[in-house]
Design a protein around this motif. Structure first.
Motif, short mmCIF file in Angstrom:
data_model
loop_
_atom_site.label_atom_id
_atom_site.label_comp_id
_atom_site.label_asym_id
_atom_site.label_seq_id
_atom_site.Cartn_x
_atom_site.Cartn_y
_atom_site.Cartn_z
N LEU A 19 26.86 14.89 -18.97
CA LEU A 19 27.57 16.00 -19.62
C LEU A 19 26.98 17.35 -19.26
O LEU A 19 27.71 18.35 -19.18
CB LEU A 19 27.53 15.79 -21.14
CG LEU A 19 28.30 14.58 -21.68
CD1 LEU A 19 28.16 14.48 -23.18
CD2 LEU A 19 29.77 14.67 -21.29
N VAL A 20 25.68 17.41 -19.02
CA VAL A 20 25.05 18.68 -18.67
C VAL A 20 25.48 19.14 -17.28
O VAL A 20 25.60 20.35 -17.02
CB VAL A 20 23.51 18.56 -18.76
CG1 VAL A 20 22.82 19.68 -18.03
CG2 VAL A 20 23.08 18.57 -20.22
N THR A 21 25.70 18.20 -16.37
CA THR A 21 26.07 18.57 -15.01
C THR A 21 27.57 18.81 -14.84
O THR A 21 27.99 19.38 -13.82
CB THR A 21 25.64 17.48 -14.02
OG1 THR A 21 26.17 16.21 -14.45
CG2 THR A 21 24.12 17.39 -13.95
N CYS A 22 28.39 18.41 -15.80
CA CYS A 22 29.84 18.61 -15.67
C CYS A 22 30.24 20.08 -15.56
O CYS A 22 31.14 20.41 -14.78
CB CYS A 22 30.55 17.96 -16.86
SG CYS A 22 30.71 16.16 -16.72
N PRO A 23 29.66 21.03 -16.32
CA PRO A 23 30.04 22.43 -16.14
C PRO A 23 29.80 22.95 -14.73
O PRO A 23 30.52 23.85 -14.28
CB PRO A 23 29.15 23.16 -17.16
CG PRO A 23 28.88 22.15 -18.20
CD PRO A 23 28.77 20.86 -17.48
N SER A 24 28.81 22.43 -14.02
CA SER A 24 28.60 22.83 -12.64
C SER A 24 29.80 22.46 -11.78
O SER A 24 30.20 23.21 -10.88
CB SER A 24 27.33 22.18 -12.09
OG SER A 24 26.20 22.57 -12.85
N LEU A 25 30.38 21.30 -12.05
CA LEU A 25 31.60 20.90 -11.34
C LEU A 25 32.74 21.86 -11.63
O LEU A 25 33.54 22.18 -10.75
CB LEU A 25 31.98 19.48 -11.74
CG LEU A 25 33.28 18.92 -11.16
CD1 LEU A 25 33.21 18.86 -9.65
CD2 LEU A 25 33.58 17.56 -11.75
N MET A 26 32.82 22.35 -12.87
CA MET A 26 33.87 23.28 -13.23
C MET A 26 33.75 24.59 -12.45
O MET A 26 34.75 25.15 -11.99
CB MET A 26 33.81 23.55 -14.74
CG MET A 26 34.90 24.43 -15.27
SD MET A 26 34.90 24.48 -17.08
CE MET A 26 33.21 24.99 -17.41
N VAL A 27 32.52 25.08 -12.26
CA VAL A 27 32.31 26.31 -11.49
C VAL A 27 32.71 26.10 -10.03
O VAL A 27 33.37 26.94 -9.42
CB VAL A 27 30.84 26.76 -11.60
CG1 VAL A 27 30.56 27.95 -10.69
CG2 VAL A 27 30.51 27.13 -13.04
N ILE A 28 32.31 24.96 -9.46
CA ILE A 28 32.66 24.68 -8.06
C ILE A 28 34.17 24.57 -7.89
O ILE A 28 34.74 25.06 -6.89
CB ILE A 28 31.96 23.39 -7.60
CG1 ILE A 28 30.44 23.60 -7.54
CG2 ILE A 28 32.47 22.94 -6.25
CD1 ILE A 28 29.68 22.38 -7.14
N MET A 29 34.85 23.95 -8.83
CA MET A 29 36.30 23.84 -8.75
C MET A 29 36.98 25.20 -8.84
O MET A 29 37.99 25.45 -8.15
CB MET A 29 36.82 22.91 -9.86
CG MET A 29 36.42 21.46 -9.69
SD MET A 29 36.98 20.41 -11.06
CE MET A 29 38.74 20.61 -10.94
#
Length: 282
Positions: A83-93
């Motif tokens: 869950l902590v790393t999911c926001p990083s995916l959001m920024v990349i997207m």
């Protein structure tokens, strides 16, 4: 579980992060992800098998273990890291969306020098809000999991001995867990690193908000200075005749009849505007 996916994810978002964000990535990589993969999984790998109770009643050790350890540390940490790393995916997207939109714009209008985004990775507009939300989300996830750990395992500690009296245990049964001291050390280490990550996320969010406020104040100051400069220019236009001065101030052009004779100023006048820039005294 393939943790290489999350490693590549965090590495990709590194170039869009601030200095505080890069420190956060280092802490997650070295002190959380690597420690989890190298040591934590092995420490908690045999927690159920080595849970010993001083009874041979079938089912009693299983019931006692489920009561005192409803969720394993290792599985909670795995969910927390995901869950902590999911926001990083959001920024990349979001950055990928900007790049695709910029590409469609160039295909439609050609390379005319115009750009929708001067820098697709620069934190402006919607990307700034996405990045700020990702920071707050990461901090909130770590805080929630720290609360969950504290509720399940008070003071983040595992007891050396647990006394169980649940059925089908015939009486009060003493049970012992495997390597409680080592597990307490790892638990404390993971809690401290989570607190550090929370602090870094909040500092980075404060830095982004402070920087945006500073830029807004600077832009407001520049607009005020330009307005003040324009006011001074209008005041200096006061040396013109009354009709032309009024026209200059309101920004309109005045037309006069053919019999109009403009007013002339005396050359001996003490006014700084007495000598016109179109006249030359020989």
């Amino acid at each position: 579980m393939n943790w290489g996916v999350f490693e590549g994810l965090l590495s990709g978002v590194n170039k869009y992060s601030t200095a505080f964000g890069r420190i956060w990535l280092s802490v997650v990589f070295i002190f959380r992800l690597l420690v989890y993969l190298v040591a934590a999984e092995k420490v908690w790998g045999d927690d159920h098998k080595d849970f010993d109770c001083n009874t041979e009643q079938p089912g009693c050790p299983n019931v006692c273990f489920d009561h005192y350890f409803p969720v394993s540390h290792i599985r909670l940490w795995a969910l927390q890291l995901i869950l902590v790393t999911c926001p990083s995916l959001m920024v990349i997207m979001h950055v990928a969306y900007r790049e695709a939109k910029e590409k469609r714009f160039l295909e439609k209008y050609g390379d005319t020098g115009r750009r929708l985004f001067p820098d697709v990775g620069k934190k402006r507009g919607g990307l700034w809000w996405t990045y700020l939300f990702s920071l707050l989300f990461k901090a909130a996830v770590d805080i929630v999991f720290l609360i969950i750990f504290y509720i399940i395992y008070p003071n983040y500690r595992l007891p050396l001995l647990v006394k169980c009296f649940l059925p089908p245990c015939p009486n009060i049964v003493d049970c012992y867990i495997s390597r409680p001291t080592e597990k307490n050390i790892f638990t404390l280490f993971m809690v401290v690193t989570a607190c550090v990550c929370i602090l870094l996320s909040l500092i980075e969010a404060s830095y982004l908000i402070g920087k945006r406020c500073k830029e807004a104040l600077q832009a407001r100051s520049e607009r005020f200075n330009r307005h003040r400069s324009g006011t001074l220019i209008h005041k200096e236009a006061g040396c013109l005749p009354p009709g032309q001065q009024e026209a200059c101030e309101v920004g309109v052009q005045v037309f006069h009849g053919i019999d109009y004779k403009p007013a002339t100023a005396s050359l001996t006048s003490s006014s700084p505007c007495a000598t016109s820039k179109h006249e030359k005294v020989g």
